[in-house]
Design a protein around this motif. Structure first.
Motif, PDB file in Angstrom:
ATOM      1  N   LYS A 325       0.840  -1.203   0.000  1.00  0.00           N
ATOM      2  CA  LYS A 325       0.000   0.000   0.000  1.00  0.00           C
ATOM      3  C   LYS A 325       0.868   1.243   0.000  1.00  0.00           C
ATOM      4  O   LYS A 325       1.811   1.382   0.773  1.00  0.00           O
ATOM      5  CB  LYS A 325      -0.920   0.013   1.216  1.00  0.00           C
ATOM      6  N   GLY A 326       0.557   2.189  -0.879  1.00  0.00           N
ATOM      7  CA  GLY A 326       1.323   3.421  -0.970  1.00  0.00           C
ATOM      8  C   GLY A 326       1.085   4.334   0.219  1.00  0.00           C
ATOM      9  O   GLY A 326       0.109   4.191   0.958  1.00  0.00           O
ATOM     10  N   HIS A 327       1.971   5.297   0.407  1.00  0.00           N
ATOM     11  CA  HIS A 327       1.818   6.267   1.479  1.00  0.00           C
ATOM     12  C   HIS A 327       0.586   7.128   1.216  1.00  0.00           C
ATOM     13  O   HIS A 327       0.238   7.421   0.065  1.00  0.00           O
ATOM     14  CB  HIS A 327       3.074   7.140   1.565  1.00  0.00           C
ATOM     15  N   LYS A 328      -0.072   7.569   2.280  1.00  0.00           N
ATOM     16  CA  LYS A 328      -1.318   8.330   2.145  1.00  0.00           C
ATOM     17  C   LYS A 328      -1.128   9.625   1.360  1.00  0.00           C
ATOM     18  O   LYS A 328      -2.085  10.135   0.755  1.00  0.00           O
ATOM     19  CB  LYS A 328      -1.900   8.621   3.524  1.00  0.00           C
ATOM     20  N   LEU A 329       0.075  10.184   1.366  1.00  0.00           N
ATOM     21  CA  LEU A 329       0.316  11.428   0.641  1.00  0.00           C
ATOM     22  C   LEU A 329       0.356  11.215  -0.870  1.00  0.00           C
ATOM     23  O   LEU A 329       0.159  12.159  -1.638  1.00  0.00           O
ATOM     24  CB  LEU A 329       1.642  12.060   1.091  1.00  0.00           C
ATOM     25  N   VAL A 330       0.631   9.992  -1.286  1.00  0.00           N
ATOM     26  CA  VAL A 330       0.787   9.697  -2.703  1.00  0.00           C
ATOM     27  C   VAL A 330      -0.316   8.781  -3.218  1.00  0.00           C
ATOM     28  O   VAL A 330      -0.769   8.909  -4.358  1.00  0.00           O
ATOM     29  CB  VAL A 330       2.174   9.055  -2.962  1.00  0.00           C
ATOM     30  N   GLY A 331      -0.757   7.866  -2.357  1.00  0.00           N
ATOM     31  CA  GLY A 331      -1.786   6.914  -2.754  1.00  0.00           C
ATOM     32  C   GLY A 331      -1.229   5.781  -3.590  1.00  0.00           C
ATOM     33  O   GLY A 331      -0.016   5.627  -3.766  1.00  0.00           O
ATOM     34  N   GLY A 332      -2.127   4.966  -4.103  1.00  0.00           N
ATOM     35  CA  GLY A 332      -1.710   3.856  -4.948  1.00  0.00           C
ATOM     36  C   GLY A 332      -0.877   2.834  -4.208  1.00  0.00           C
ATOM     37  O   GLY A 332      -1.146   2.496  -3.051  1.00  0.00           O
ATOM     38  N   MET A 333       0.178   2.366  -4.852  1.00  0.00           N
ATOM     39  CA  MET A 333       1.026   1.309  -4.317  1.00  0.00           C
ATOM     40  C   MET A 333       2.463   1.814  -4.179  1.00  0.00           C
ATOM     41  O   MET A 333       2.848   2.808  -4.786  1.00  0.00           O
ATOM     42  CB  MET A 333       1.002   0.085  -5.238  1.00  0.00           C
ATOM     43  N   ARG A 334       3.233   1.081  -3.417  1.00  0.00           N
ATOM     44  CA  ARG A 334       4.664   1.351  -3.321  1.00  0.00           C
ATOM     45  C   ARG A 334       5.380   0.048  -2.989  1.00  0.00           C
ATOM     46  O   ARG A 334       5.025  -0.645  -2.038  1.00  0.00           O
ATOM     47  CB  ARG A 334       4.969   2.387  -2.239  1.00  0.00           C
ATOM     48  N   ALA A 335       6.392  -0.260  -3.779  1.00  0.00           N
ATOM     49  CA  ALA A 335       7.224  -1.437  -3.529  1.00  0.00           C
ATOM     50  C   ALA A 335       8.619  -0.956  -3.155  1.00  0.00           C
ATOM     51  O   ALA A 335       9.270  -0.260  -3.938  1.00  0.00           O
ATOM     52  CB  ALA A 335       7.282  -2.328  -4.757  1.00  0.00           C
ATOM     53  N   SER A 336       9.066  -1.291  -1.966  1.00  0.00           N
ATOM     54  CA  SER A 336      10.412  -0.926  -1.538  1.00  0.00           C
ATOM     55  C   SER A 336      11.344  -2.102  -1.769  1.00  0.00           C
ATOM     56  O   SER A 336      11.072  -3.215  -1.319  1.00  0.00           O
ATOM     57  CB  SER A 336      10.398  -0.502  -0.063  1.00  0.00           C
ATOM     58  N   LEU A 337      12.447  -1.823  -2.465  1.00  0.00           N
ATOM     59  CA  LEU A 337      13.338  -2.877  -2.941  1.00  0.00           C
ATOM     60  C   LEU A 337      14.697  -2.793  -2.263  1.00  0.00           C
ATOM     61  O   LEU A 337      15.741  -2.794  -2.913  1.00  0.00           O
ATOM     62  CB  LEU A 337      13.515  -2.761  -4.464  1.00  0.00           C
ATOM     63  N   TYR A 338      14.698  -2.733  -0.946  1.00  0.00           N
ATOM     64  CA  TYR A 338      15.948  -2.605  -0.211  1.00  0.00           C
ATOM     65  C   TYR A 338      16.829  -3.836  -0.421  1.00  0.00           C
ATOM     66  O   TYR A 338      16.417  -4.847  -1.001  1.00  0.00           O
ATOM     67  CB  TYR A 338      15.658  -2.379   1.267  1.00  0.00           C
ATOM     68  N   ASN A 339      18.034  -3.750   0.104  1.00  0.00           N
ATOM     69  CA  ASN A 339      19.025  -4.806  -0.123  1.00  0.00           C
ATOM     70  C   ASN A 339      18.515  -6.201   0.206  1.00  0.00           C
ATOM     71  O   ASN A 339      18.867  -7.177  -0.458  1.00  0.00           O
ATOM     72  CB  ASN A 339      20.274  -4.529   0.711  1.00  0.00           C
ATOM     73  N   ALA A 340      17.718  -6.312   1.272  1.00  0.00           N
ATOM     74  CA  ALA A 340      17.277  -7.630   1.728  1.00  0.00           C
ATOM     75  C   ALA A 340      16.208  -8.247   0.826  1.00  0.00           C
ATOM     76  O   ALA A 340      15.921  -9.438   0.947  1.00  0.00           O
ATOM     77  CB  ALA A 340      16.763  -7.549   3.162  1.00  0.00           C
ATOM     78  N   MET A 341      15.605  -7.447  -0.058  1.00  0.00           N
ATOM     79  CA  MET A 341      14.608  -7.998  -0.978  1.00  0.00           C
ATOM     80  C   MET A 341      15.313  -8.766  -2.093  1.00  0.00           C
ATOM     81  O   MET A 341      16.065  -8.181  -2.883  1.00  0.00           O
ATOM     82  CB  MET A 341      13.767  -6.861  -1.585  1.00  0.00           C
ATOM     83  N   PRO A 342      15.091 -10.062  -2.187  1.00  0.00           N
ATOM     84  CA  PRO A 342      15.762 -10.843  -3.240  1.00  0.00           C
ATOM     85  C   PRO A 342      15.134 -10.590  -4.604  1.00  0.00           C
ATOM     86  O   PRO A 342      13.973 -10.172  -4.709  1.00  0.00           O
ATOM     87  CB  PRO A 342      15.550 -12.285  -2.784  1.00  0.00           C
ATOM     88  N   LEU A 343      15.890 -10.858  -5.638  1.00  0.00           N
ATOM     89  CA  LEU A 343      15.368 -10.735  -6.997  1.00  0.00           C
ATOM     90  C   LEU A 343      14.135 -11.614  -7.182  1.00  0.00           C
ATOM     91  O   LEU A 343      13.197 -11.232  -7.887  1.00  0.00           O
ATOM     92  CB  LEU A 343      16.455 -11.120  -8.000  1.00  0.00           C
ATOM     93  N   ALA A 344      14.109 -12.750  -6.510  1.00  0.00           N
ATOM     94  CA  ALA A 344      12.947 -13.647  -6.621  1.00  0.00           C
ATOM     95  C   ALA A 344      11.672 -12.963  -6.154  1.00  0.00           C
ATOM     96  O   ALA A 344      10.587 -13.208  -6.697  1.00  0.00           O
ATOM     97  CB  ALA A 344      13.193 -14.916  -5.806  1.00  0.00           C
TER      98      ALA A 344
END
Length: 361
Positions: A325-344
């Protein structure tokens, strides 16, 4: 185990290998017959742990000897105020570049202590781009120039390091620290909340040029003096020991991945895959950020029909894709892809997005 792919903007996911090691060591750590969070921060065992964490961080970022590394309490928001207290005389000029909510908050919190001014802002365009480097200049008497290299909420990132001349450059790297190599020498002060790419919340990492510690600053209690923390090795008071320990495990994990150049290549691949899925969706998904300013760490996007948002979030969660879920100021969606997020995890997300668009397009 039913762990899912966690796209939270923060507190964010940690590498599974780090969590597993912490789990194994939770009750008895390093032969101490107690948990790392139960032993004295002034004992030899924890001091060795802390020193190793700093050593590994310095190796990862190539931090020069004339910079101090501090492990402090609080998040970046606390240091929005504490930085001007330490670096500026009362009422002295301090310049800010505004590219989103976090740089706005930094400017606001500095207001009571300095003559804080925005010298460039993309607010008029809705924070979807970064200021042109030729469109602003730093005041010669400024105590520092502050900017936010990556805006977590708006998904905007600089594709250059601002030039500040003789004025120290201060950067809030909370959401992009350790995601790619960084020339520390270009900065006077770098600070970052831990809860995205470093470790759990409650810890703040600071890298500060030692000459800046000598500034008089403003009247403040000793606990708010960076020089005092540096003199005591970040142990002026009881530090967040468990968070510091976990940060050290993350630093070791990063070294095992091949360092920051290697992690940067993986991060770029993850972001390219997600942006390509958005751009090739024939308008079903949309990212509003100018392509040159797109964040590698935080990717906001909207669906062509907001009425589909609830279904997207419910179905993605059922598919093991969390916190989209995106931040209320922007709406929509948000995907955070920090280092720990694997390519999979990003592949799973883009496959879901493609199938969702096929069914609802």
């Amino acid at each position: 185990m039913s762990r899912a792919f966690n796209f939270s903007a923060g507190p964010a996911g940690l590498p599974e290998a780090v969590l597993q090691q912490a789990q194994e060591e939770l009750l008895e750590w390093q032969g101490e017959r107690a948990s790392v969070m139960e032993i004295s921060h002034r004992g030899k065992a924890f001091i060795a742990c802390a020193e190793q964490a700093e050593h590994d961080l310095r190796k990862l970022l190539d931090v020069p000897p004339d910079y101090a590394v501090l492990f402090l309490q609080g998040g970046a928001t606390q240091h929005f105020a504490q930085i001007p207290m330490n670096l500026a005389a009362p009422g002295q000029a301090a310049d800010y570049l505004l590219t989103g909510s976090w740089s706005l908050k930094a400017l606001s919190e500095a207001g009571p202590y300095v003559d804080a001014q925005s010298i460039a802002s993309s607010e008029g365009d809705g924070f979807v781009d970064i200021p042109d480097a030729q469109a602003w200049s730093v005041r010669a008497d400024a105590a520092y120039l502050h900017y936010t290299p990556n805006e977590t909420i708006h998904g905007v990132a600089y594709d250059y390091v601002p030039e500040a001349g003789a004025v120290p450059l201060v950067a809030d790297y909370s959401s992009s620290i350790l995601s790619a190599p960084l020339d520390v020498r270009r900065f006077g002060l770098i600070y970052a909340g831990a809860q995205k790419n470093i470790g759990p919340s409650g810890l703040l990492l600071m890298i500060i040029r030692r000459d800046l510690l000598e500034r008089t600053g403003q009247a403040r209690a000793r606990i708010f003096q960076y020089a005092a923390h540096a003199k005591e090795g970040s142990m002026l008071n009881t530090p967040p020991t468990f968070a510091w320990y976990l940060a050290g495990l993350v630093f070791k994990w990063l070294k095992q991945q091949g360092g920051l150049s290697a992690i940067a290549r993986i991060n770029a691949e993850k972001a390219e895959l997600l942006y390509r899925t958005i751009d090739e969706s024939a308008g079903f998904y949309r990212n509003p950020v100018a392509k040159r300013a797109r964040s590698v760490m935080n990717v906001p996007f909207t669906l062509h029909d907001p009425e589909l948002d609830v279904a997207f979030l419910e179905q993605s969660k059922a598919a093991g894709l969390l916190a989209l879920k995106g931040h209320k100021l922007v709406g929509g969606m948000r995907a955070s892809l920090y280092n720990a997020m694997p390519l999979a995890g990003v592949k799973a997300l883009t496959e879901f997005m493609t199938e969702f668009a096929r069914r609802h397009g």
